[in-house]
Design a protein around this motif. Structure first.
Motif, PDB file in Angstrom:
ATOM      1  N   LYS A   6       0.827  -1.193   0.000  1.00 47.79           N
ATOM      2  CA  LYS A   6       0.000   0.000   0.000  1.00 47.79           C
ATOM      3  C   LYS A   6       0.878   1.268   0.000  1.00 47.79           C
ATOM      4  N   ARG A  89     -16.001   7.103  -8.423  1.00 42.16           N
ATOM      5  CA  ARG A  89     -15.396   7.017  -7.093  1.00 42.16           C
ATOM      6  C   ARG A  89     -16.424   6.564  -6.070  1.00 42.16           C
ATOM      7  N   GLU A  93     -16.287   3.183  -3.849  1.00 38.11           N
ATOM      8  CA  GLU A  93     -15.735   3.705  -2.595  1.00 38.11           C
ATOM      9  C   GLU A  93     -15.081   2.625  -1.738  1.00 38.11           C
ATOM     10  N   ASP A  94     -15.793   1.507  -1.568  1.00 37.29           N
ATOM     11  CA  ASP A  94     -15.246   0.433  -0.729  1.00 37.29           C
ATOM     12  C   ASP A  94     -13.943  -0.105  -1.323  1.00 37.29           C
ATOM     13  N   ALA A  96     -11.843   1.574  -3.198  1.00 37.65           N
ATOM     14  CA  ALA A  96     -10.790   2.583  -3.084  1.00 37.65           C
ATOM     15  C   ALA A  96     -10.063   2.443  -1.748  1.00 37.65           C
ATOM     16  N   GLN A  97     -10.752   1.871  -0.752  1.00 35.12           N
ATOM     17  CA  GLN A  97     -10.145   1.679   0.572  1.00 35.12           C
ATOM     18  C   GLN A  97      -9.357   0.371   0.645  1.00 35.12           C
ATOM     19  N   ASN A  98      -9.526  -0.470  -0.348  1.00 33.05           N
ATOM     20  CA  ASN A  98      -8.927  -1.809  -0.306  1.00 33.05           C
ATOM     21  C   ASN A  98      -7.460  -1.755  -0.739  1.00 33.05           C
ATOM     22  N   ALA A  99      -6.584  -2.311   0.084  1.00 37.98           N
ATOM     23  CA  ALA A  99      -5.141  -2.237  -0.182  1.00 37.98           C
ATOM     24  C   ALA A  99      -4.743  -3.013  -1.438  1.00 37.98           C
TER      25      ALA A  99
END
Ligand SMILES: Nc1nc2c(ncn2[C@@H]2O[C@H](COP(=O)(O)OP(=O)(O)O)[C@@H](O)[C@H]2O)c(=O)[nH]1
Ligand SMILES: [Mg+2]
Length: 301
Positions: A6, A89, A93-94, A96-99
């Motif tokens: 990340k 986006r 959204e979910d 975009a948070q995922n490494a």
């Protein structure tokens, strides 16, 4: 090669930005050309067909396997950001948070085909960064789709119910290059009718020279089984590509196209720096002068 951590993503972002604005000389100093290490999937179709939503649904399922996934969206509507990508986006959204997911929008620049000029170079960076899969979303129906053909393995054409009129116009175009025809929003009326119309068109077309018969898949982002069925068709196409005796053909064609696009860009670079006086010279002399300058990478081009 291991997938980037990340913490490496900011470096990846910087590398992509650098490449987006790189000259041909810059590219030649670092790029090696595609290796084929990363599965590449193109998702195209008219705005609002549900491409972004469907990609998000696909990626959520495909994360069950090993490997990181990059999602690249070509955004012709805005040179910087906003517009369609802002909506994307939210739909992603979910993710975009995922490494293990990398999402990036690419503004299409001066390119004649509507694709970012340096797309092959950017995809190579993604490939070298160790992503197992790259998914490329392009908007619109036109030249872009032909350009996509050269940089991805599998092309999905996503259509919403009611797109029947567009099929007539598409007959000789994108329908020819799509590997999988997706009728999305199958939870809405008209999906079956569109699927039947498509089946009719494909039947008229007869067997493709490649031997691959593009399947017609109905999907709804509200029906995970339909998304899984689409994922299976993607895998089936990728397996078919890999099994073919000429499997190397597509990678080699990609590399040839990459070189061709670099030469075209180089010609544009040289012409940009050619004076009006020189441009008025007899054609043969001008041609020779351009050819001579192509290989000379100094400030004067
Ligand atoms: N009913 C329904 N709506 C969908 C489906 N897929 C996408 N949508 C909606 O269609 C709109 C456009 O979706 P989007 O993914 O932005 O389309 P894109 O422009 O092709 O990327 C959004 O409001 C989505 O929620 C679907 O399978 N069924
Ligand atoms: Mg979209």
């Amino acid at each position: 090669m291991n997938a980037p951590q990340k913490t490496d993503r900011r470096a990846l972002g910087r590398a992509l930005s650098r490449t987006a604005n790189a000259s041909v000389a810059d590219v030649l100093a670092s790029a090696q050309g595609a290796s084929g290490a990363c599965r590449r999937i193109g998702v195209t179709g008219p705005p609002g067909a549900g491409k972004s939503s469907l990609i998000a649904a696909l990626v959520r399922q495909r994360l069950a396997r090993d490997g990181d996934i990059a999602i690249l969206a070509i955004d012709p509507t805005s040179p910087v950001s906003g517009g369609a990508i802002l909506g994307d986006r939210i739909r992603m959204e979910d993710l975009a948070q995922n490494a293990r997911v990398y999402i990036r929008s690419l503004a299409s620049r001066r390119s004649h085909d509507g694709l970012a000029d340096n797309l092959p170079d950017m995809l190579e960076i993604i490939e070298n960064a160790g992503f197992a899969e790259a998914i490329l979303e392009t908007v619109g129906v036109g030249q872009v789709e032909y350009a996509v053909r050269h940089v991805v393995d599998t092309i999905l054409l996503v259509m919403p119910p009611g797109a029947g009129d567009q099929i007539q116009a598409m007959k000789g175009g994108i329908l020819e290059t799509a590997d999988i025809l997706v009728v999305n929003k199958a939870d809405q009326p008209g999906a079956q009718q569109l699927a039947s119309e498509l089946a009719g068109v494909m039947k008229l077309r007869g067997e493709a020279p490649s031997g691959w018969a593009p399947p017609i898949v109905k999907t709804s982002i509200r029906d995970s089984a339909s998304v899984a069925a689409l994922a299976e068709e993607i895998d089936r196409h990728q397996a078919w590509l890999a099994e073919r005796a000429g499997a190397k053909g597509r990678l080699e064609a990609r590399r040839a196209q990459h070189v061709a696009s670099l030469v075209a860009r180089r010609v544009a670079e040289v012409l940009e720096r050619t004076s009006p006086e020189d441009l008025r010279r007899p054609l043969a002399g001008l041609y020779e002068s351009v050819i001579r300058h192509l290989a000379v990478f100094n400030g004067a081009a």
